[in-house]
Design a protein around this motif. Sequence first.
Motif, PDB file in Angstrom:
ATOM      1  N   ASN A 200     -13.205  -3.303 -66.325  1.00 13.95           N
ATOM      2  CA  ASN A 200     -13.003  -3.368 -64.877  1.00 13.95           C
ATOM      3  C   ASN A 200     -13.629  -2.183 -64.156  1.00 13.95           C
ATOM      4  O   ASN A 200     -13.902  -2.263 -62.963  1.00 13.95           O
ATOM      5  N   LYS A 201     -13.824  -1.096 -64.869  1.00 15.31           N
ATOM      6  CA  LYS A 201     -14.536   0.055 -64.305  1.00 15.31           C
ATOM      7  C   LYS A 201     -15.723   0.336 -65.214  1.00 15.31           C
ATOM      8  O   LYS A 201     -15.566   0.525 -66.419  1.00 15.31           O
TER       9      LYS A 201
ATOM     10  N   GLU B 195     -17.531  -5.724 -61.808  1.00 15.52           N
ATOM     11  CA  GLU B 195     -16.215  -5.127 -62.020  1.00 15.52           C
ATOM     12  C   GLU B 195     -15.071  -6.112 -61.817  1.00 15.52           C
ATOM     13  O   GLU B 195     -13.999  -5.936 -62.391  1.00 15.52           O
TER      14      GLU B 195
END
Length: 258
Positions: A118-119, A249
């Motif tokens: 996600n990052k 992301e």
Amino acid sequence: MLNRILILFGNELNKNNLLVTGQYLKEKYETEVYGLYVRDIRKYEVLPPTVEGLAVDTSANLMIRDWEKTENIQVEELKKVFKNYFPVEHLLVEDGVPQEILQEKMFGFDLIIAEKSNKITDNQKDLLRHHYKPVLLIPENNSLKVEKVIIANSKSERVNKSVFAFLNMFDRSNNFTSVAVNLEDETDDEFSKYMEIAGKTLNILELEGKAIDIISEKSKEFDILIMGDLKHSFLLEKLTRDTGLKLLENIEIPIYIG
């Protein structure tokens, strides 16, 4: 054509999702699957054991040894998981700078598989800045299917390149949906004609609104998303949050970048 796949491993909590993806592609496309783990030698630059012939304090040396011990444990754990899916000799463990090793290995593989977090991590940024072979990003706790395909269509040559690479690689996929947001005045008739001649089902959606929200919501109905490469996006990273980066992301399904 899909002959050889390389799975790139790092510090993922769940490596099974990457391996399940490799297994799926091996069974469906009769491809060879290898894994790559790189012991990053840059740790010695951060905490060198000596500086110009003088020994660094023992705490630095202890930290290096702990780092090496942890990494060795990770490698052994990875081998245990890997051999449940593929021959353990197909797991390549090398010492070096991860991006440099990967750039060299890419010459011998059709597709690179890596985790999509996600990052975006620094290693993922390096991969997406410099890849010259297609990349498949797999979210944590998500493996791959290639039945229902959504295209984030910016009607650019970058997306067109990704789509054609995908068609060549996953030739058994037939169900495609192109989603273009705020681009009704631009046409890509030649692409539609090609898909028709190639015998592919193409559903075209021309929508208005916030691109990241629309594509993120639509993607929930599909197995995999095709998008253009992000090399240009990273050049603007400090100035603006490019839609491509936001998709990377936020999308919860696998992403293919040609």
